[in-house]
Design an enzyme around this catalytic site. Sequence first.
Site, PDB file in Angstrom:
ATOM      1  N   GLY A 126      -4.848  14.217 -31.728  1.00 59.52           N
ATOM      2  CA  GLY A 126      -4.698  15.732 -31.625  1.00 59.52           C
ATOM      3  C   GLY A 126      -6.047  15.513 -31.222  1.00 59.52           C
ATOM      4  O   GLY A 126      -7.131  16.718 -31.566  1.00 59.52           O
ATOM      5  N   GLY A 127      -6.603  15.214 -29.791  1.00 60.90           N
ATOM      6  CA  GLY A 127      -7.572  15.052 -28.795  1.00 60.90           C
ATOM      7  C   GLY A 127      -7.885  16.416 -28.125  1.00 60.90           C
ATOM      8  O   GLY A 127      -8.943  16.551 -27.520  1.00 60.90           O
ATOM      9  N   GLN A 137      -0.628  17.810 -28.018  1.00 61.41           N
ATOM     10  CA  GLN A 137       1.175  18.520 -28.050  1.00 61.41           C
ATOM     11  C   GLN A 137       1.222  18.435 -26.160  1.00 61.41           C
ATOM     12  O   GLN A 137       0.019  18.962 -26.090  1.00 61.41           O
ATOM     13  CB  GLN A 137       0.692  19.764 -28.741  1.00 61.41           C
ATOM     14  CG  GLN A 137       0.816  20.386 -29.572  1.00 61.41           C
ATOM     15  CD  GLN A 137       0.665  21.411 -30.472  1.00 61.41           C
ATOM     16  OE1 GLN A 137       1.840  22.424 -30.762  1.00 61.41           O
ATOM     17  NE2 GLN A 137      -0.466  21.998 -31.110  1.00 61.41           N
ATOM     18  N   ASP A 168       4.007  14.005 -30.588  1.00 63.59           N
ATOM     19  CA  ASP A 168       3.972  14.451 -32.204  1.00 63.59           C
ATOM     20  C   ASP A 168       3.595  13.314 -32.948  1.00 63.59           C
ATOM     21  O   ASP A 168       4.365  12.112 -33.408  1.00 63.59           O
ATOM     22  CB  ASP A 168       5.194  14.563 -32.212  1.00 63.59           C
ATOM     23  CG  ASP A 168       5.578  15.397 -33.884  1.00 63.59           C
ATOM     24  OD1 ASP A 168       5.250  14.955 -34.529  1.00 63.59           O
ATOM     25  OD2 ASP A 168       6.959  16.265 -33.962  1.00 63.59           O
ATOM     26  N   LYS A 215     -10.006  13.339 -35.887  1.00 61.29           N
ATOM     27  CA  LYS A 215     -10.699  13.790 -36.207  1.00 61.29           C
ATOM     28  C   LYS A 215     -10.346  15.371 -36.187  1.00 61.29           C
ATOM     29  O   LYS A 215      -9.664  16.114 -36.028  1.00 61.29           O
ATOM     30  CB  LYS A 215     -11.927  14.542 -35.132  1.00 61.29           C
ATOM     31  CG  LYS A 215     -13.090  15.096 -35.056  1.00 61.29           C
ATOM     32  CD  LYS A 215     -13.809  15.549 -33.595  1.00 61.29           C
ATOM     33  CE  LYS A 215     -15.010  16.248 -34.021  1.00 61.29           C
ATOM     34  NZ  LYS A 215     -14.075  17.458 -33.426  1.00 61.29           N
ATOM     35  N   HIS A 265      -7.602  17.630 -42.085  1.00 59.04           N
ATOM     36  CA  HIS A 265      -7.621  18.458 -43.252  1.00 59.04           C
ATOM     37  C   HIS A 265      -6.596  19.807 -42.996  1.00 59.04           C
ATOM     38  O   HIS A 265      -6.495  20.876 -43.658  1.00 59.04           O
ATOM     39  CB  HIS A 265      -9.135  18.967 -43.256  1.00 59.04           C
ATOM     40  CG  HIS A 265      -9.569  19.688 -42.453  1.00 59.04           C
ATOM     41  ND1 HIS A 265     -11.273  20.155 -41.498  1.00 59.04           N
ATOM     42  CD2 HIS A 265      -9.209  19.865 -40.668  1.00 59.04           C
ATOM     43  CE1 HIS A 265     -10.978  21.165 -40.706  1.00 59.04           C
ATOM     44  NE2 HIS A 265     -10.475  20.315 -40.246  1.00 59.04           N
TER      45      HIS A 265
END
Length: 361
Positions: free
Chosen positions: A204-205, A228, A247, A261, A265
């Site tokens: 997810g960088g 993505q 994914d 990072k 959450h």
Amino acid sequence: MVFTNNGNADRDKREMYKAQMHVHKHILNFLSCMALKYATELGIADAIHNHGKPITLSDLASLLNLHPSRIGVFRRFMRLLTHNQFFTKTENGEEEEEATYDLTLASEFLVRSNSFSLAHLVEVAFLPRVCNMWNSSKKLFEEDTELPLFESVTGERYWDFINNDCELLNVFQKAMAADSEIVKLGLQECKHVFEGLGSLVDVGGGTGAVSKLILQSFPHLKCTVLDQPQVVANLKTTQNLSFVGGDMFQSIPSADAVLLKLVLHDWNDELSIKILKKCKEAICGRGKEGKVIIIDIVIDEGGDDRELTELKLEYDLVMLSLFNGKEREKKEWEKLIYQAGFTTCKFSPLFGFKSLIEVYP
């Protein structure tokens, strides 16, 4: 309230007045938020920064092309923003001389040319569709639904809302990249976390802001950013930095370490465990030497001061309303990590209101 004697009555009156002010303050707190929104939209911090020195209110209004009839309005908003420590005001001592305004460290974070600017985050936070969802308390508390509040109100997933608008996606990515700039400060305190690693996957960088910062201190690392496909489609690969569209719920490229990072959450416990299990698969080739590095919020009501706790609890409601995600206490993090099959974790309070968690198989 019952007054028992004069002494107690005076004390009780003071407590009543204080409690009344507390309620009034929270009723009107949204105005401080709106003042910050307007300051960002107008580019007040940018104008003062570009001016290069303290500036009078009239000159500032002229730079911002404000209508002359609105100077009085502008002065009153600047008074609140100055009280809230976004700007400083210096009286010059001469009646004919206007007071001058300058930046504070807080308003430096609103200057768009600064790499760590949070101006884009202000834009994203105050988007009308995001703000309007808070008018739907019945959907949050009275309807039997598993949908996040945002999706329940708008009929659209938050990530689809962001990804389907190229301009908005660009603003969002800039906001995330700016937030990552603060990692520079934390890296000085936690270089040991990356020592001995040969490869790292940044899950997810986004555009690779964090990976690029890490490579500045550890140029030998081979970093891969997984995000993505539409996020990484046109990003340039270098010798030590590559981008992979994919994914994280399906697979994560193998590496010595996986970085998460502000990822977990966004998700509930069940999906967070699924992500962590995929991370464990990605590092299994290194055995006990491999690890997962989590940068996220850890709620600590007993150890943090009131202001820090309030910020973390507010972020918890943001995660709840947008994604059905959550901010977690240390014991909740430990439960999550152990349920995903890991055996050891180490917490370090870094990155301002964020913490670093090292997780080992």
